[in-house]
Design a protein around this motif. Structure first.
Motif, PDB file in Angstrom:
ATOM      1  N   LYS A 141       0.864  -1.181   0.000  1.00  0.00           N
ATOM      2  CA  LYS A 141       0.000   0.000   0.000  1.00  0.00           C
ATOM      3  C   LYS A 141       0.901   1.233   0.000  1.00  0.00           C
ATOM      4  N   ALA A 142       0.367   2.335  -0.479  1.00  0.00           N
ATOM      5  CA  ALA A 142       1.169   3.564  -0.522  1.00  0.00           C
ATOM      6  C   ALA A 142       0.393   4.746   0.022  1.00  0.00           C
ATOM      7  N   ALA A 143       1.131   5.701   0.546  1.00  0.00           N
ATOM      8  CA  ALA A 143       0.536   6.987   0.916  1.00  0.00           C
ATOM      9  C   ALA A 143       1.390   8.074   0.284  1.00  0.00           C
ATOM     10  N   VAL A 144       0.740   9.055  -0.310  1.00  0.00           N
ATOM     11  CA  VAL A 144       1.441  10.184  -0.920  1.00  0.00           C
ATOM     12  C   VAL A 144       1.141  11.406  -0.054  1.00  0.00           C
ATOM     13  N   ASP A 145       2.181  11.996   0.493  1.00  0.00           N
ATOM     14  CA  ASP A 145       2.019  13.119   1.443  1.00  0.00           C
ATOM     15  C   ASP A 145       0.999  12.770   2.526  1.00  0.00           C
ATOM     16  N   GLN A 146       1.151  11.572   3.069  1.00  0.00           N
ATOM     17  CA  GLN A 146       0.358  11.096   4.218  1.00  0.00           C
ATOM     18  C   GLN A 146      -1.121  10.872   3.914  1.00  0.00           C
ATOM     19  N   VAL A 147      -1.440  10.693   2.631  1.00  0.00           N
ATOM     20  CA  VAL A 147      -2.812  10.338   2.253  1.00  0.00           C
ATOM     21  C   VAL A 147      -2.753   9.030   1.461  1.00  0.00           C
ATOM     22  N   HIS A 148      -3.621   8.059   1.834  1.00  0.00           N
ATOM     23  CA  HIS A 148      -3.642   6.795   1.108  1.00  0.00           C
ATOM     24  C   HIS A 148      -3.809   7.056  -0.390  1.00  0.00           C
ATOM     25  N   ALA A 149      -3.039   6.345  -1.214  1.00  0.00           N
ATOM     26  CA  ALA A 149      -3.077   6.575  -2.658  1.00  0.00           C
ATOM     27  C   ALA A 149      -2.925   5.256  -3.401  1.00  0.00           C
ATOM     28  N   PRO A 150      -3.741   5.015  -4.418  1.00  0.00           N
ATOM     29  CA  PRO A 150      -3.540   3.809  -5.232  1.00  0.00           C
ATOM     30  C   PRO A 150      -2.201   3.887  -5.951  1.00  0.00           C
ATOM     31  N   LEU A 151      -1.647   2.722  -6.305  1.00  0.00           N
ATOM     32  CA  LEU A 151      -0.323   2.721  -6.949  1.00  0.00           C
ATOM     33  C   LEU A 151      -0.357   3.419  -8.304  1.00  0.00           C
ATOM     34  N   SER A 152      -1.537   3.571  -8.862  1.00  0.00           N
ATOM     35  CA  SER A 152      -1.649   4.241 -10.163  1.00  0.00           C
ATOM     36  C   SER A 152      -1.627   5.773 -10.045  1.00  0.00           C
ATOM     37  N   SER A 153      -1.665   6.284  -8.807  1.00  0.00           N
ATOM     38  CA  SER A 153      -1.687   7.745  -8.615  1.00  0.00           C
ATOM     39  C   SER A 153      -0.441   8.412  -9.185  1.00  0.00           C
ATOM     40  N   GLU A 154      -0.620   9.626  -9.672  1.00  0.00           N
ATOM     41  CA  GLU A 154       0.547  10.407 -10.086  1.00  0.00           C
ATOM     42  C   GLU A 154       1.190  11.048  -8.859  1.00  0.00           C
ATOM     43  N   LEU A 155       2.500  11.140  -8.903  1.00  0.00           N
ATOM     44  CA  LEU A 155       3.221  11.713  -7.770  1.00  0.00           C
ATOM     45  C   LEU A 155       3.043  13.220  -7.691  1.00  0.00           C
ATOM     46  N   GLY A 156       2.883  13.868  -8.845  1.00  0.00           N
ATOM     47  CA  GLY A 156       2.723  15.327  -8.853  1.00  0.00           C
ATOM     48  C   GLY A 156       3.876  15.966  -8.103  1.00  0.00           C
ATOM     49  N   GLY A 157       3.565  16.910  -7.297  1.00  0.00           N
ATOM     50  CA  GLY A 157       4.640  17.591  -6.544  1.00  0.00           C
ATOM     51  C   GLY A 157       4.866  16.984  -5.169  1.00  0.00           C
ATOM     52  N   ALA A 158       4.582  15.677  -5.036  1.00  0.00           N
ATOM     53  CA  ALA A 158       4.678  15.041  -3.714  1.00  0.00           C
ATOM     54  C   ALA A 158       6.047  15.230  -3.077  1.00  0.00           C
ATOM     55  N   ARG A 159       6.059  15.396  -1.757  1.00  0.00           N
ATOM     56  CA  ARG A 159       7.319  15.535  -1.030  1.00  0.00           C
ATOM     57  C   ARG A 159       7.634  14.288  -0.239  1.00  0.00           C
ATOM     58  N   GLU A 160       6.598  13.464   0.035  1.00  0.00           N
ATOM     59  CA  GLU A 160       6.796  12.295   0.900  1.00  0.00           C
ATOM     60  C   GLU A 160       5.932  11.146   0.385  1.00  0.00           C
ATOM     61  N   VAL A 161       6.562  10.017   0.129  1.00  0.00           N
ATOM     62  CA  VAL A 161       5.809   8.829  -0.288  1.00  0.00           C
ATOM     63  C   VAL A 161       6.163   7.699   0.671  1.00  0.00           C
ATOM     64  N   ALA A 162       5.148   6.977   1.132  1.00  0.00           N
ATOM     65  CA  ALA A 162       5.397   5.882   2.080  1.00  0.00           C
ATOM     66  C   ALA A 162       4.871   4.569   1.508  1.00  0.00           C
ATOM     67  N   PHE A 163       5.588   3.487   1.809  1.00  0.00           N
ATOM     68  CA  PHE A 163       5.165   2.151   1.386  1.00  0.00           C
ATOM     69  C   PHE A 163       5.049   1.252   2.602  1.00  0.00           C
ATOM     70  N   PHE A 164       3.966   0.464   2.637  1.00  0.00           N
ATOM     71  CA  PHE A 164       3.723  -0.384   3.803  1.00  0.00           C
ATOM     72  C   PHE A 164       2.718  -1.474   3.448  1.00  0.00           C
ATOM     73  N   PRO A 165       2.663  -2.534   4.276  1.00  0.00           N
ATOM     74  CA  PRO A 165       1.630  -3.552   4.081  1.00  0.00           C
ATOM     75  C   PRO A 165       0.283  -2.994   4.554  1.00  0.00           C
ATOM     76  N   PRO A 166      -0.839  -3.692   4.225  1.00  0.00           N
ATOM     77  CA  PRO A 166      -2.137  -3.266   4.750  1.00  0.00           C
ATOM     78  C   PRO A 166      -2.054  -3.076   6.259  1.00  0.00           C
ATOM     79  N   VAL A 167      -2.734  -2.071   6.759  1.00  0.00           N
ATOM     80  CA  VAL A 167      -2.628  -1.711   8.177  1.00  0.00           C
ATOM     81  C   VAL A 167      -3.332  -2.747   9.056  1.00  0.00           C
ATOM     82  N   THR A 168      -2.846  -2.888  10.291  1.00  0.00           N
ATOM     83  CA  THR A 168      -3.393  -3.901  11.205  1.00  0.00           C
ATOM     84  C   THR A 168      -3.529  -3.372  12.631  1.00  0.00           C
ATOM     85  N   GLY A 169      -3.807  -2.073  12.736  1.00  0.00           N
ATOM     86  CA  GLY A 169      -3.980  -1.517  14.079  1.00  0.00           C
ATOM     87  C   GLY A 169      -5.346  -1.842  14.659  1.00  0.00           C
ATOM     88  N   GLY A 170      -5.629  -1.170  15.760  1.00  0.00           N
ATOM     89  CA  GLY A 170      -6.963  -1.290  16.374  1.00  0.00           C
ATOM     90  C   GLY A 170      -7.105  -2.471  17.290  1.00  0.00           C
TER      91      GLY A 170
END
Lengths: 156, 88, 156, 88
Positions: free
Chosen positions: D59-88
Motif C-alpha cells: 500500500k502507498a501513501a502520498v504526502d500522508q494520504v492513502h493513494a492507489p499505486l496508479s496515482s501520479e506523484l505530482g509535486g509530492a514531497r513524501e511517499v510511504a510504502f507499507f503492508p495493509p494496516v493492522t492496528g486497532g
C-alpha cells in the motif's frame, strides 16, 4: 457467562468496565454502553426544563428476569464471551450512570451489534420507569416511539 | 377462571392512580382475559377507574412475562399493570 | 470536540471512560470500544500459538492525521457531542488495551453506529502495524479480509 | 516529475526487507506514478527488490494520504510504502 445487577447503590462505570476487561482478557473486543442521567428534559438543555433528580421504579423479580432473558437471547444470536448489565433503581442525581451494558467477543462487529441489541430491547422490555423531578413538580417520563421502532428492527 | 386468588401489581403512574402497589383479588369466572380483568378491576374504586380510563396507555405482564391485553389469564398467579417502560 | 492520542504509555480504559463521561454529563449515551491484546494467534486460544508480546509500529504524523480524519468524517455523519480515540504504539503485553474509542451523543443509536464506524475505518485506514512475538519468533500480523468488508459497508 | 528530492518511508515488513526506514531520493522525470516509483526503487538494492517483489501486498501513501499505486506523484514531497494496516 453473564452478570446482571439491579441495584440501588451508585456504580463506577470505569471500574466495572476495567474488571470486565480483566476477566475477559482473551476477548479481542469489548463494546460498552453507558446511559447517564441528564439534567434536562427533552431534546436539549436550552429548550428543556431542568431536572434536579430522578427516581427509578422497577418490577422486582421481573426486571432481573427480563434482563436475563435479553442476555440469553443475545447469547443465542451472537457468539459472546461474556455480558454485563447493571441497572440503577431508586434515587439518582444528574450525571449519574443509570445503566451499563458491556459485551466481550472475539470479533468487534458482534460486540457492537449485541450491545446495541441489548440496549434496544432493555429500553422496551425491561420493567423500569423513570420519574423526573423539576421545579414544577415530578412527572413520569413518557416512552419514546423511537425506542419501539429501534427495538422492532431486531424482531425475527 | 375460578375464584382463585390473584396478586395484582401496579407500577409507576398506574400505581399512583390506583393508590396502591399491590392487592390480592378473586375475580369471578367471567374474567377470562387480561382485558376482562381490567374491566372488573376498574369498578373497584374511582382510583382504579382513573388508572384504567385509557387502556391504550396500559401494558400488562402475566406471571412476569409481557402479555397483550387479549391474553387469557389461565392459571396466572400474578398480573401486573404499568405504563410503557422507560428504563435504560 | 474530540480528543485523539497516539501514545507509547499504557492507559487505563476505565479511568479514560469515566473522565469522558464526566466531561459529557449532558450526553444521554456513551458508546465505547476497547480492543485488547490477546495472548494467542488466530481464532482461538486452543488452536493458536501463544503470543508473548506485541510491537505496534505507526506512521508518525499520518497516524494522528488519519485518526483526525476519521473523527471528522464521523462527526459529519452523526450528531456527536464528543469523541475520544486512544491508540497505543510500541511494546505491549497480553491483556493490555490497544485501542479505546468512545462516542458521546444524545441518542444511543448514533453512539453505537458512530463508534462502530470509527473502529471499522481505523482498522483499515489508520497506519498502525502489529508484530507478534511467539516462541517460534516474531511476525507481522496479516490484515483480515473481514476488516476490509466491514469498512466497505460505510462507503457512500 | 523532475529530479526534485523525495522522502521515501517504509514501514513494517517493507521496512525490514528494504533494510531502512527512510531515504531521500531524486527519481528521474520518467517516474510519474507511484507504480513507476516502485519500479525505480526496486532496482536500488536486493532488499528493495525483495520488498517490492509482490506489489499486490504493498500500500502507498502520498504526502500522508492513502493513494492507489496508479496515482501520479505530482509535486509530492513524501511517499510511504507499507503492508495493509493492522492496528486497532
Amino acid at each position: 457467562m453473564a452478570t446482571i445487577r439491579v441495584q440501588r447503590e451508585a456504580f463506577d462505570p470505569g471500574a466495572e468496565i476495567n474488571s470486565f476487561c480483566a476477566r475477559n482478557s482473551t476477548s479481542g473486543g469489548i463494546a460498552t454502553f453507558i446511559g447517564q442521567m441528564r439534567d434536562f428534559r427533552g431534546e436539549s438543555r436550552a429548550t428543556g426544563e431542568t431536572v434536579s433528580a430522578m427516581t427509578l421504579e422497577h418490577y422486582p423479580g421481573m426486571a432481573e428476569g427480563q434482563l436475563s432473558e435479553l442476555v440469553k437471547e443475545a447469547s443465542g444470536r451472537w457468539p459472546l464471551d461474556d455480558t454485563l448489565v447493571i441497572h440503577r433503581i431508586g434515587s439518582l442525581m444528574p450525571g449519574e450512570p443509570i445503566v451499563l451494558a458491556a459485551v466481550a467477543t472475539a470479533h468487534r462487529g458482534d460486540a457492537f451489534t449485541a450491545c446495541a441489541f441489548l440496549m434496544d430491547w432493555l429500553k422496551t422490555r425491561a420493567p423500569f420507569w423513570k420519574k423526573e423531578a423539576t421545579e414544577t413538580g415530578a412527572s413520569w417520563v413518557e416512552a419514546r416511539e423511537a425506542d419501539e421502532d429501534q427495538a422492532a428492527k431486531w424482531t425475527r | 377462571m375460578s375464584t382463585a386468588s390473584l396478586t395484582v401489581l401496579y407500577f409507576a403512574w398506574v400505581k399512583e392512580k390506583v393508590g396502591l402497589g399491590t392487592e390480592t383479588v378473586s375475580p369471578p369466572a367471567s374474567v377470562v382475559t387480561v382485558s376482562d380483568l381490567i374491566d372488573w378491576l376498574a369498578r373497584r374504586s374511582p382510583g382504579h377507574a382513573a388508572a384504567f380510563a385509557d387502556r391504550k396507555l396500559i401494558k400488562a405482564a402475566v406471571d412476569q412475562v409481557h402479555a397483550p391485553l387479549s391474553s387469557e389469564l389461565g392459571g396466572a398467579r400474578e398480573v401486573a399493570f404499568f405504563p410503557p417502560v422507560t428504563g435504560g
